[in-house]
Design a protein around this motif. Sequence first.
Motif, PDB file in Angstrom:
ATOM      1  N   GLU A 404       0.189   8.195  -7.980  1.00  0.00           N
ATOM      2  CA  GLU A 404      -0.237   7.030  -8.757  1.00  0.00           C
ATOM      3  C   GLU A 404      -0.340   5.793  -7.872  1.00  0.00           C
ATOM      4  OE1 GLU A 404       2.698   7.110 -11.836  1.00  0.00           O
ATOM      5  OE2 GLU A 404       1.410   8.280 -13.202  1.00  0.00           O
ATOM      6  N   ALA A 405       0.592   5.662  -6.948  1.00  0.00           N
ATOM      7  CA  ALA A 405       0.510   4.553  -5.980  1.00  0.00           C
ATOM      8  C   ALA A 405      -0.701   4.741  -5.073  1.00  0.00           C
ATOM      9  CB  ALA A 405       1.793   4.484  -5.164  1.00  0.00           C
ATOM     10  N   LEU A 406      -0.990   5.988  -4.710  1.00  0.00           N
ATOM     11  CA  LEU A 406      -2.167   6.282  -3.884  1.00  0.00           C
ATOM     12  C   LEU A 406      -3.450   5.915  -4.615  1.00  0.00           C
ATOM     13  CD1 LEU A 406      -3.509   7.645  -1.386  1.00  0.00           C
ATOM     14  CD2 LEU A 406      -3.374   9.807  -2.674  1.00  0.00           C
ATOM     15  N   ASP A 407      -3.530   6.247  -5.896  1.00  0.00           N
ATOM     16  CA  ASP A 407      -4.709   5.912  -6.688  1.00  0.00           C
ATOM     17  C   ASP A 407      -4.959   4.405  -6.671  1.00  0.00           C
ATOM     18  OD1 ASP A 407      -6.826   6.551  -8.659  1.00  0.00           O
ATOM     19  OD2 ASP A 407      -5.523   5.494 -10.067  1.00  0.00           O
ATOM     20  N   THR A 408      -3.893   3.631  -6.833  1.00  0.00           N
ATOM     21  CA  THR A 408      -4.010   2.170  -6.781  1.00  0.00           C
ATOM     22  C   THR A 408      -4.436   1.712  -5.392  1.00  0.00           C
ATOM     23  OG1 THR A 408      -2.315   1.930  -8.493  1.00  0.00           O
ATOM     24  CG2 THR A 408      -2.752   0.010  -7.099  1.00  0.00           C
ATOM     25  N   TYR A 409      -3.882   2.342  -4.365  1.00  0.00           N
ATOM     26  CA  TYR A 409      -4.208   1.972  -2.985  1.00  0.00           C
ATOM     27  C   TYR A 409      -5.695   2.208  -2.697  1.00  0.00           C
ATOM     28  CZ  TYR A 409      -3.877   1.744   2.119  1.00  0.00           C
ATOM     29  OH  TYR A 409      -4.054   1.398   3.439  1.00  0.00           O
ATOM     30  N   VAL A 410      -6.200   3.379  -3.105  1.00  0.00           N
ATOM     31  CA  VAL A 410      -7.622   3.683  -2.888  1.00  0.00           C
ATOM     32  C   VAL A 410      -8.490   2.678  -3.637  1.00  0.00           C
ATOM     33  CG1 VAL A 410      -9.441   5.395  -3.265  1.00  0.00           C
ATOM     34  CG2 VAL A 410      -7.186   6.138  -2.451  1.00  0.00           C
ATOM     35  N   MET A 516      -5.146  11.975   3.765  1.00  0.00           N
ATOM     36  CA  MET A 516      -6.604  12.099   3.675  1.00  0.00           C
ATOM     37  C   MET A 516      -7.205  11.001   2.812  1.00  0.00           C
ATOM     38  SD  MET A 516      -8.906  15.264   2.216  1.00  0.00           S
ATOM     39  CE  MET A 516      -8.766  14.758   0.493  1.00  0.00           C
ATOM     40  N   MET A 517      -6.653  10.781   1.634  1.00  0.00           N
ATOM     41  CA  MET A 517      -7.223   9.791   0.728  1.00  0.00           C
ATOM     42  C   MET A 517      -7.000   8.367   1.229  1.00  0.00           C
ATOM     43  SD  MET A 517      -8.863  11.549  -1.456  1.00  0.00           S
ATOM     44  CE  MET A 517      -9.338  10.236  -2.578  1.00  0.00           C
ATOM     45  N   ARG A 518      -5.866   8.116   1.864  1.00  0.00           N
ATOM     46  CA  ARG A 518      -5.651   6.802   2.476  1.00  0.00           C
ATOM     47  C   ARG A 518      -6.650   6.580   3.613  1.00  0.00           C
ATOM     48  NH1 ARG A 518      -0.655   4.076   1.476  1.00  0.00           N
ATOM     49  NH2 ARG A 518      -0.901   3.065   3.503  1.00  0.00           N
ATOM     50  N   PHE A 519      -6.848   7.602   4.432  1.00  0.00           N
ATOM     51  CA  PHE A 519      -7.811   7.482   5.536  1.00  0.00           C
ATOM     52  C   PHE A 519      -9.202   7.173   4.989  1.00  0.00           C
ATOM     53  CE2 PHE A 519     -11.054   8.935   8.385  1.00  0.00           C
ATOM     54  CZ  PHE A 519     -10.596   8.646   9.660  1.00  0.00           C
ATOM     55  N   ASN A 520      -9.617   7.896   3.954  1.00  0.00           N
ATOM     56  CA  ASN A 520     -10.957   7.676   3.402  1.00  0.00           C
ATOM     57  C   ASN A 520     -11.113   6.266   2.858  1.00  0.00           C
ATOM     58  OD1 ASN A 520     -11.595  10.290   4.059  1.00  0.00           O
ATOM     59  ND2 ASN A 520     -11.596  11.065   1.958  1.00  0.00           N
ATOM     60  N   ALA A 521     -10.112   5.800   2.122  1.00  0.00           N
ATOM     61  CA  ALA A 521     -10.194   4.452   1.559  1.00  0.00           C
ATOM     62  C   ALA A 521     -10.261   3.395   2.665  1.00  0.00           C
ATOM     63  CB  ALA A 521      -8.987   4.192   0.653  1.00  0.00           C
ATOM     64  N   GLU A 522      -9.447   3.563   3.685  1.00  0.00           N
ATOM     65  CA  GLU A 522      -9.438   2.594   4.786  1.00  0.00           C
ATOM     66  C   GLU A 522     -10.737   2.659   5.594  1.00  0.00           C
ATOM     67  OE1 GLU A 522      -5.923   3.766   6.809  1.00  0.00           O
ATOM     68  OE2 GLU A 522      -4.577   3.027   5.228  1.00  0.00           O
ATOM     69  N   SER A 523     -11.258   3.863   5.798  1.00  0.00           N
ATOM     70  CA  SER A 523     -12.511   4.005   6.539  1.00  0.00           C
ATOM     71  C   SER A 523     -13.667   3.358   5.787  1.00  0.00           C
ATOM     72  CB  SER A 523     -12.794   5.490   6.793  1.00  0.00           C
ATOM     73  OG  SER A 523     -13.963   5.656   7.559  1.00  0.00           O
TER      74      SER A 523
END
Length: 530
Positions: A404-410, A516-523
């Motif tokens: 859930e924190a990841l979803d918010t981060y993305v 993976m999802m953090r990398f994609n959001a940051e990229s």
Amino acid sequence: MGGGTVRIARLLVGPVLLAVGLVGCAPVEVLSDRDGRVQVVTTTGILRDLARNVGGDRVVVSSLVPDGADPHSYEPSLRDVRNVVYADVAFSNYMLLEEHAIIKALDANLPEGVPNVALAEGAVKYAAEIIPLVEDVALDTIWLGMRVRGTGADHGANRSSDVLLSATAVDGPGVMAAYLTESFGQPTFYLNSADGFDATNGYRDDTATLPPDAHTHMSWAFSEPGVYRLTMRAHLAVTPDTRPVPLGEQTFTFAVGVDPHDVPGMTDAVVLRGGHADLTVDLDAVTRGESALYLLDDPHGSAEGEQQVLDPARTVIEVPNKALAQVPANRAFRFLGRPGTQIHQLPQAVLGKHVHGEIDPHLWQNVRNAISYVELIRDTLIGVDPAGAAQYRDNATAYIAELEALDTYVRDNIAQIPPNRRHLITTHDAFGYLGAAYDVQISGFVTPHPAAEPSLADRRRLTETIRNLRVPAVFLEPNLRARSSTLTEVARSLDVQVCEIYGDTFDGRVTTYIQMMRFNAESLRDCLAT
């Protein structure tokens, strides 16, 4: 969790001849009945990571597809099949994400009574959202594939069954070949009229094999202009041990470099010259007393309500002169002729051994869907190992909080990109869920064809798309970089960044779903926001 002798016997007598691939080199955990933990096998590394987070130290998890390999084309190895034999539970994504041989290895070798869970379908009960796979690819010619409609349940078929679509004859002025270019540029051809058709082998040498309710892309090549008539025969193999059920025969007509309205005997024919169409086997048509083989015209890429059935006897598939191409120097394509020889070719459009259905299977690109996967994995493990119920619930609760924190981060990172810059152009149509969940426009998946040099018109169209959208970057999946030379060349000529994004596999740098999802959001943020 005993029974090792019985499971070894299954490994030796089961259909393990399917399992000969050696792609990938990532380390794989070996399952064993001697381990006191729950033995879990998954199809992909992403599912492996989700299962490990839920199972904790009560489970040992192995994935069939190694990190860095393409799940659409990976063939399982003997070690993979051994892990299936020892498994206490299996998780696949399914929705035709995985190569069919992976699913067949699971279904044929998993011990009786062991849960065999298709997460993408099962997660719908846990509020996962699915979206149709709409393949709207702009081509100058028709995009022609092969398709199986229906599940074949009335014939006893299941997801491991095979539909065989075989070429039995070609009448035309030259050689005709239909082939598929795999993810890393190597061709596999389904039919080649140059060496004839061997009826004594059941035409299996010139056969496309598909699971029920699926379709695939391919290229169609012709050595000389003129009219070609291709006769195809269909069979349904319910299991490897049963005699294939005949479904009928049909002839399809191609006008190659000639006027499609001037084909003898077909002056009033419908001409297919653009959009998406498939040579189709309908498993349910036989039950309805109708022809099982026909052309399915799908002009907007599986858009609901747009498909229409066409009678091959009254339809001509046009292969125009703008489809002229040259046989490349790569020796793997010598079956098309000598390098530099001019041929007519309908391109494959989307590269890779990418057999799929009508629903986009890449659900995890929306983190909320990954949460649904976790809930289904939790409940499945509790059913297999009730003694660990409290630990599975605690692990899942903690991991869902991280997701859930990841979803918010993305969401927060992508929100930093101005709306007019949220255009994703990439190598692979795997990001529809990311686009829908986080307000990113999927503006193109560019997969140049290694079997022929892109035309000037192709490069001009790509150049104009990038210029018109004013995108500051295009995105490549690290494991698919080899198929993206045209995209990178055009991007660099326009001084546009080439950035990375992960679709359906890990590597040595990104080893977990959250990474993976953090990398994609940051990229996306770093490459599109400025």
